[in-house]
Design a protein around this motif. Structure first.
Motif, PDB file in Angstrom:
ATOM      1  N   VAL A 105       0.848  -1.199   0.000  1.00  0.00           N
ATOM      2  CA  VAL A 105       0.000   0.000   0.000  1.00  0.00           C
ATOM      3  C   VAL A 105       0.879   1.244   0.000  1.00  0.00           C
ATOM      4  CG1 VAL A 105      -1.800   1.267   1.203  1.00  0.00           C
ATOM      5  CG2 VAL A 105      -1.811  -1.235   1.233  1.00  0.00           C
ATOM      6  N   ILE A 106       0.607   2.139  -0.962  1.00  0.00           N
ATOM      7  CA  ILE A 106       1.332   3.402  -1.081  1.00  0.00           C
ATOM      8  C   ILE A 106       0.379   4.540  -0.716  1.00  0.00           C
ATOM      9  CG2 ILE A 106       2.528   4.970  -2.659  1.00  0.00           C
ATOM     10  CD1 ILE A 106       3.231   2.522  -4.365  1.00  0.00           C
ATOM     11  N   ASN A 107       0.780   5.361   0.205  1.00  0.00           N
ATOM     12  CA  ASN A 107       0.003   6.545   0.578  1.00  0.00           C
ATOM     13  C   ASN A 107       0.497   7.734  -0.242  1.00  0.00           C
ATOM     14  OD1 ASN A 107      -1.684   5.422   2.728  1.00  0.00           O
ATOM     15  ND2 ASN A 107       0.256   5.123   3.802  1.00  0.00           N
ATOM     16  N   VAL A 108      -0.364   8.255  -1.084  1.00  0.00           N
ATOM     17  CA  VAL A 108       0.013   9.284  -2.049  1.00  0.00           C
ATOM     18  C   VAL A 108      -0.301  10.664  -1.490  1.00  0.00           C
ATOM     19  CG1 VAL A 108      -0.321  10.104  -4.413  1.00  0.00           C
ATOM     20  CG2 VAL A 108      -0.495   7.664  -3.907  1.00  0.00           C
ATOM     21  N   ALA A 109       0.572  11.632  -1.808  1.00  0.00           N
ATOM     22  CA  ALA A 109       0.395  13.002  -1.328  1.00  0.00           C
ATOM     23  C   ALA A 109      -0.500  13.793  -2.275  1.00  0.00           C
ATOM     24  CB  ALA A 109       1.751  13.676  -1.197  1.00  0.00           C
ATOM     25  N   GLY A 110      -1.720  13.323  -2.463  1.00  0.00           N
ATOM     26  CA  GLY A 110      -2.666  13.999  -3.347  1.00  0.00           C
ATOM     27  C   GLY A 110      -3.738  13.036  -3.807  1.00  0.00           C
ATOM     28  N   LYS A 111      -4.748  13.564  -4.504  1.00  0.00           N
ATOM     29  CA  LYS A 111      -5.855  12.745  -4.986  1.00  0.00           C
ATOM     30  C   LYS A 111      -5.474  12.060  -6.296  1.00  0.00           C
ATOM     31  CE  LYS A 111      -9.336  15.752  -2.866  1.00  0.00           C
ATOM     32  NZ  LYS A 111     -10.490  16.655  -3.126  1.00  0.00           N
ATOM     33  N   VAL A 112      -5.575  10.741  -6.315  1.00  0.00           N
ATOM     34  CA  VAL A 112      -5.147   9.965  -7.478  1.00  0.00           C
ATOM     35  C   VAL A 112      -6.073  10.225  -8.668  1.00  0.00           C
ATOM     36  CG1 VAL A 112      -4.740   7.663  -8.402  1.00  0.00           C
ATOM     37  CG2 VAL A 112      -4.147   8.175  -6.017  1.00  0.00           C
ATOM     38  N   ALA A 113      -5.454  10.581  -9.818  1.00  0.00           N
ATOM     39  CA  ALA A 113      -6.221  10.793 -11.048  1.00  0.00           C
ATOM     40  C   ALA A 113      -5.848   9.780 -12.123  1.00  0.00           C
ATOM     41  CB  ALA A 113      -5.988  12.203 -11.578  1.00  0.00           C
TER      42      ALA A 113
END
Length: 387
Positions: A105-113
């Motif tokens: 699981v990768i926690n992304v610094a923004g909303k995935v598009a």
């Protein structure tokens, strides 16, 4: 030497016969349950199915090799090699798995598009932050490798992106809207050569009054860029070099491709679709004209497979038809498995491995299923004719 010579002759004869054989039906060799409402993506050695609740990987023969669970509202996915990445569009979590069933699981610094994944798990994630966009590069453990930031005011809106199988290169397409429409396709190199360029950009090309909705890698060193009017093939070893341009009569209806090459389909004014297969160097391999509408095109094992609803057509490399039939359900994916007469068919609710059969094989099978006692003995009727 005589034995070897006879063996070669036998192989040549069998190959020749197979190339000329027309199959008329099919039989199910194996069947596996699918995932309700699942979408399907082809991997190097099989495929993945995914929906709102999770995903599972399948080997080439249809067997399940791994499963992961999640809860997504709007699932999106990408595959690279045997790796797959899944995300909930508009959220901040990405799940990446290889062929072993691990769920990283990768926690992304923004909303995935949007996202794409390379053949060793390196994942590119595009986020939408309103006035600016980011493309983050992560390794399989979730460590950030790179942050590419663009401003909508300067670069325009992102359309699509593609990551090379080795994870060292990226190609993006952006569109700038103003008095005139302009698309920009940008090539990034994250290797040693790319370190000598500003922001690792080793090439950028403008397309006036055009939209570039499709960029894709064909292996690590070929990139196909496609717009409404045609396609351009680039060699991308370290920096991009234009190799060939492709255009023609009619509307470009679809494009697909991978490590073996690519397919361009153009729809003529007459309704006829001209489907052309090329190798990764851009040389033409096969050309088919058909009036059949299709849902998907796939080139594998030197064959072209066309599917539409529950129907399929298989063409040989020389353009001759090998097989045409209807399956049991809507076809999501179909590709050759093992021998040239065996195929894996991913349908809407199940996965089938089918074996193509000829008319003579069907007749032989029918005769073998009739038990001896079912055949009534023939008796000679008495001669009742009057003299």
């Amino acid at each position: 030497m005589i034995v070897l010579g006879l063996a070669i002759v036998v192989v040549l004869v069998v190959t020749h016969v197979r190339k000329k054989t027309t199959y008329t039906s099919w039989e199910t060799a194996a069947e596996y349950p699918g995932i309700p409402g699942a979408s399907c993506l082809k991997t190097t050695n099989g495929f993945v199915l995914y929906n709102n609740d999770g995903a599972e990987g399948h080997a080439a023969d249809g067997k399940v090799t791994w499963k992961i669970s999640y809860e997504f509202g709007t699932p999106i996915a990408a595959v690279g090699g045997d790796f797959a990445a899944f995300a909930d569009k508009g959220k901040t979590e990405v799940h990446v798995t290889g062929g072993d069933g691990s769920n990283n699981v990768i926690n992304v610094a923004g909303k995935v598009a949007g996202l794409c994944v390379a053949g060793q798990g390196v994942t590119a994630v595009r986020t939408d932050d309103g006035d600016s966009d980011h493309i983050y590069l992560y390794d399989i453990s979730g460590a950030m490798l790179l942050d590419i930031r663009t401003e909508v005011r300067k670069s325009g809106f992102p359309v699509t992106m593609a990551l090379s199988p080795d994870g060292r290169k990226l190609v993006t397409s952006y569109i700038k809207a103003g008095q005139t429409q302009e698309s920009w396709v940008t090539f990034y190199n994250f290797g040693d050569v790319g370190q000598n360029y500003t922001d690792k950009i080793v090439g950028s090309y403008s397309f006036k009054d055009d939209l570039i909705p499709d960029v894709r890698f064909l292996g690590n060193e070929r990139v196909l860029v496609t717009g409404p009017t045609g396609s351009i093939l680039y060699k991308f070893r370290e920096v991009p070099e234009e190799m060939k341009k492709y255009s023609g009569d009619g509307v470009l209806a679809s494009v697909t491709g991978g490590a073996e090459g690519f397919i361009l389909a153009r729809e003529q004014n007459t309704g006829i679709r001209l489907i052309t297969l090329y190798d990764i160097n851009g040389s033409e391999q096969m050309k088919i004209e058909t009036g059949v509408s299709y849902d998907s095109l796939l080139s594998a094992g030197g064959e072209l497979i066309i599917t539409s609803g529950d129907a399929c057509i298989i063409y040989r490399k020389d353009g001759r038809e090998k097989f045409r039939a209807k399956m049991n359900d809507t076809i999501e994916l179909m590709y050759p498995t093992g021998t040239k007469a065996t195929y894996t068919v991913v349908e809407e609710n199940s996965v089938e491995v089918i074996r193509l059969t000829t008319e003579s094989q069907q007749e032989k099978a029918a005769q073998e299923t009739i038990p001896d006692e079912a055949v009534e003995p023939q008796t000679e009727e008495p001669d009742t004719q009057l003299e």
